[in-house]
Design a protein around this motif. Structure first.
Motif, short mmCIF file in Angstrom:
data_model
loop_
_atom_site.label_atom_id
_atom_site.label_comp_id
_atom_site.label_asym_id
_atom_site.label_seq_id
_atom_site.Cartn_x
_atom_site.Cartn_y
_atom_site.Cartn_z
N PHE A 90 -4.36 -49.37 -42.13
CA PHE A 90 -5.17 -48.59 -43.06
C PHE A 90 -6.03 -47.56 -42.33
CE2 PHE A 90 -4.33 -52.49 -45.49
CZ PHE A 90 -3.81 -51.93 -46.64
N ARG A 91 -6.42 -47.85 -41.11
CA ARG A 91 -7.22 -46.87 -40.35
C ARG A 91 -6.42 -45.61 -40.06
NH1 ARG A 91 -6.25 -51.03 -36.57
NH2 ARG A 91 -4.74 -50.45 -34.95
N ASP A 92 -5.09 -45.71 -40.09
CA ASP A 92 -4.26 -44.54 -39.85
C ASP A 92 -4.37 -43.52 -40.97
OD1 ASP A 92 -3.29 -45.62 -37.47
OD2 ASP A 92 -1.67 -46.69 -38.51
N LYS A 104 -11.71 -46.96 -45.52
CA LYS A 104 -12.20 -48.33 -45.71
C LYS A 104 -12.20 -48.71 -47.19
CE LYS A 104 -15.08 -48.56 -41.54
NZ LYS A 104 -16.44 -48.69 -41.00
N ALA A 105 -12.60 -47.77 -48.04
CA ALA A 105 -12.60 -48.04 -49.48
C ALA A 105 -11.18 -48.23 -50.00
CB ALA A 105 -13.29 -46.89 -50.22
N ALA A 107 -8.61 -49.31 -48.21
CA ALA A 107 -8.13 -50.60 -47.70
C ALA A 107 -8.60 -51.74 -48.58
CB ALA A 107 -8.61 -50.80 -46.26
N ALA A 108 -9.81 -51.65 -49.08
CA ALA A 108 -10.38 -52.72 -49.90
C ALA A 108 -9.65 -52.89 -51.24
CB ALA A 108 -11.86 -52.47 -50.14
N THR A 109 -8.85 -51.89 -51.63
CA THR A 109 -8.10 -52.02 -52.89
C THR A 109 -6.81 -52.82 -52.71
OG1 THR A 109 -6.85 -49.95 -52.55
CG2 THR A 109 -9.00 -49.77 -53.63
N TRP A 110 -6.48 -53.15 -51.46
CA TRP A 110 -5.28 -53.95 -51.16
C TRP A 110 -5.69 -55.38 -50.85
CZ3 TRP A 110 -0.15 -51.93 -50.54
CH2 TRP A 110 -0.04 -50.54 -50.73
N GLN A 111 -4.78 -56.31 -51.13
CA GLN A 111 -5.00 -57.71 -50.82
C GLN A 111 -4.10 -58.12 -49.65
OE1 GLN A 111 -7.16 -60.06 -52.52
NE2 GLN A 111 -8.02 -58.11 -53.23
N VAL A 112 -4.69 -58.82 -48.68
CA VAL A 112 -3.94 -59.32 -47.53
C VAL A 112 -4.17 -60.83 -47.42
CG1 VAL A 112 -4.08 -57.13 -46.29
CG2 VAL A 112 -5.87 -58.84 -45.98
N PRO A 113 -3.26 -61.53 -46.75
CA PRO A 113 -3.46 -62.98 -46.58
C PRO A 113 -4.73 -63.28 -45.80
CG PRO A 113 -1.19 -62.36 -46.09
CD PRO A 113 -1.96 -61.08 -46.21
N GLY A 114 -5.45 -64.30 -46.23
CA GLY A 114 -6.68 -64.69 -45.57
C GLY A 114 -6.94 -66.17 -45.75
N ILE A 115 -8.12 -66.61 -45.32
CA ILE A 115 -8.52 -68.01 -45.40
C ILE A 115 -9.82 -68.11 -46.18
CG2 ILE A 115 -9.19 -70.06 -44.11
CD1 ILE A 115 -6.28 -69.37 -43.77
N ASN A 116 -9.84 -69.02 -47.14
CA ASN A 116 -11.06 -69.28 -47.90
C ASN A 116 -12.05 -69.98 -46.97
OD1 ASN A 116 -13.09 -70.46 -49.58
ND2 ASN A 116 -11.70 -70.25 -51.33
N PRO A 117 -13.20 -69.36 -46.67
CA PRO A 117 -14.14 -69.96 -45.71
C PRO A 117 -14.74 -71.28 -46.20
CG PRO A 117 -15.15 -68.08 -46.81
CD PRO A 117 -13.71 -68.09 -47.22
N ASP A 118 -14.72 -71.51 -47.50
CA ASP A 118 -15.31 -72.73 -48.05
C ASP A 118 -14.34 -73.90 -48.03
OD1 ASP A 118 -17.70 -71.33 -48.61
OD2 ASP A 118 -16.87 -70.62 -50.52
N THR A 119 -13.06 -73.62 -48.31
CA THR A 119 -12.08 -74.71 -48.41
C THR A 119 -11.10 -74.73 -47.25
OG1 THR A 119 -10.53 -73.36 -49.70
CG2 THR A 119 -12.24 -74.58 -50.92
N GLY A 120 -10.99 -73.60 -46.51
CA GLY A 120 -10.02 -73.53 -45.42
C GLY A 120 -8.60 -73.31 -45.90
N GLU A 121 -8.41 -73.09 -47.19
CA GLU A 121 -7.08 -72.89 -47.74
C GLU A 121 -6.68 -71.42 -47.65
OE1 GLU A 121 -7.25 -74.33 -51.70
OE2 GLU A 121 -7.25 -76.45 -51.12
#
Length: 287
Positions: A90-92, A104-105, A107-121
């Motif tokens: 996205f920086r490109d 940056k704005a 990039a925020a409109t896209w969803q990427v795989p991540g980890i839920n910090p509360d559940t670790g899922e």
């Protein structure tokens, strides 16, 4: 003896290369990529670009940044449903004329795989501008299942992976049509099967990708440009040319600078030669 051995080694090497070429060609034909019957029709349509061509073409070509931004919009709203851009971050987007804040704005409109910090899922989170464009599918199995058992290729380098890539992409997107009567009469089996679509610019004439750009106005451009099928196809073709070779225009500029330097250096070398050898007289030959 040594010469004979060298000749035999050369002949052996030539035989191996020829055998590899024949084997590879037969494998391609055997996989149905290019059948013998339709080989003469496979590229009977020459790839072509939009009227007037692309602004980045030619030795003095430059990027049309407004077109690249429109092409990105077409990719985002149409192509990204099936195709990834694995090698583009996205920086490109700042190279397309967007500011850092805009990138940056965006990039925020896209969803990427991540980890839920509360559940670790595993979950999806808004992309950071340092992230790369996400794949629309979790794996190849899911991609094949959603696309008639054909995995959509990554588009990052597509314009470089195909001959005359920019024009090829444009021609392919605008080239969907019914097979000609001549083709069907001569090769009845060339008619597109279930889930396939005829396109004379594709290698074996029929492909699993449905026409992605189907009607005028499919995308509403932010800059107000009329979004015809031809315009959208040209814009996304230009954008994919940039993703494949973002330094294209810079490379041309550097090339001209190098040629200018070499020309200037050649002139200096010629004058230096004249100066160094000015007092040297050539010897006359004795008959």
């Amino acid at each position: 003896m040594i010469r004979l051995v060298g000749i035999l080694i050369g002949l052996g090497f030539t035989f191996v290369v020829l055998l590899a070429f024949i084997t590879g060609a037969s494998t391609v034909i055997g996989q149905g990529y290019l059948t013998e019957e339709t080989a003469e029709y496979a590229f009977h349509e020459e790839a072509h670009g939009p009227d007037g061509g692309f602004q980045f073409e030619g030795p003095f070509g430059t990027w049309d940044y407004t077109q690249l931004q429109r092409g990105y919009q077409v990719y985002k709203e149409v192509c990204s449903a099936c195709h990834s851009l694995d090698y583009v971050a996205f920086r490109d987007l700042t190279d397309l004329g967007y500011s850092e804040a805009q990138a940056k704005a965006e990039a925020a409109t896209w969803q990427v795989p991540g980890i839920n910090p509360d559940t670790g899922e595993a979950t999806s989170v808004p992309a950071a501008w340092t992230d790369y464009f996400p794949s629309p599918y979790p794996n190849d199995v899911a991609a094949a299942a959603a696309n008639n058992n054909a995995i959509p290729p990554d588009l990052s380098l597509m314009a470089k992976a195909r001959h005359d890539g920019s024009n090829y992409i444009y021609a392919l997107l605008t080239g969907y049509q019914e097979p000609s009567a001549e083709l069907l009469e001569r090769f009845p089996d060339s008619a597109p099967g279930t889930g396939l679509y005829h396109n004379p610019y594709f290698a074996n004439l029929n492909l699993a990708m449905a026409p992605p750009i189907t009607a005028d106005g499919q995308v509403t451009y932010a800059d107000g440009t009329e979004a015809t099928v031809e315009q959208m196809s040209a814009d996304v073709a230009a954008f994919l040319t940039w993703t494949a070779e973002p330094t294209l225009v810079k490379r041309k500029a550097v090339g001209w600078a190098v040629l200018g330097f070499l020309f200037f250096a050649t002139i200096l070398a010629w004058f230096a030669k004249k100066q160094v050898w000015a007092d040297v007289k050539p010897k006359r030959r004795k008959d």
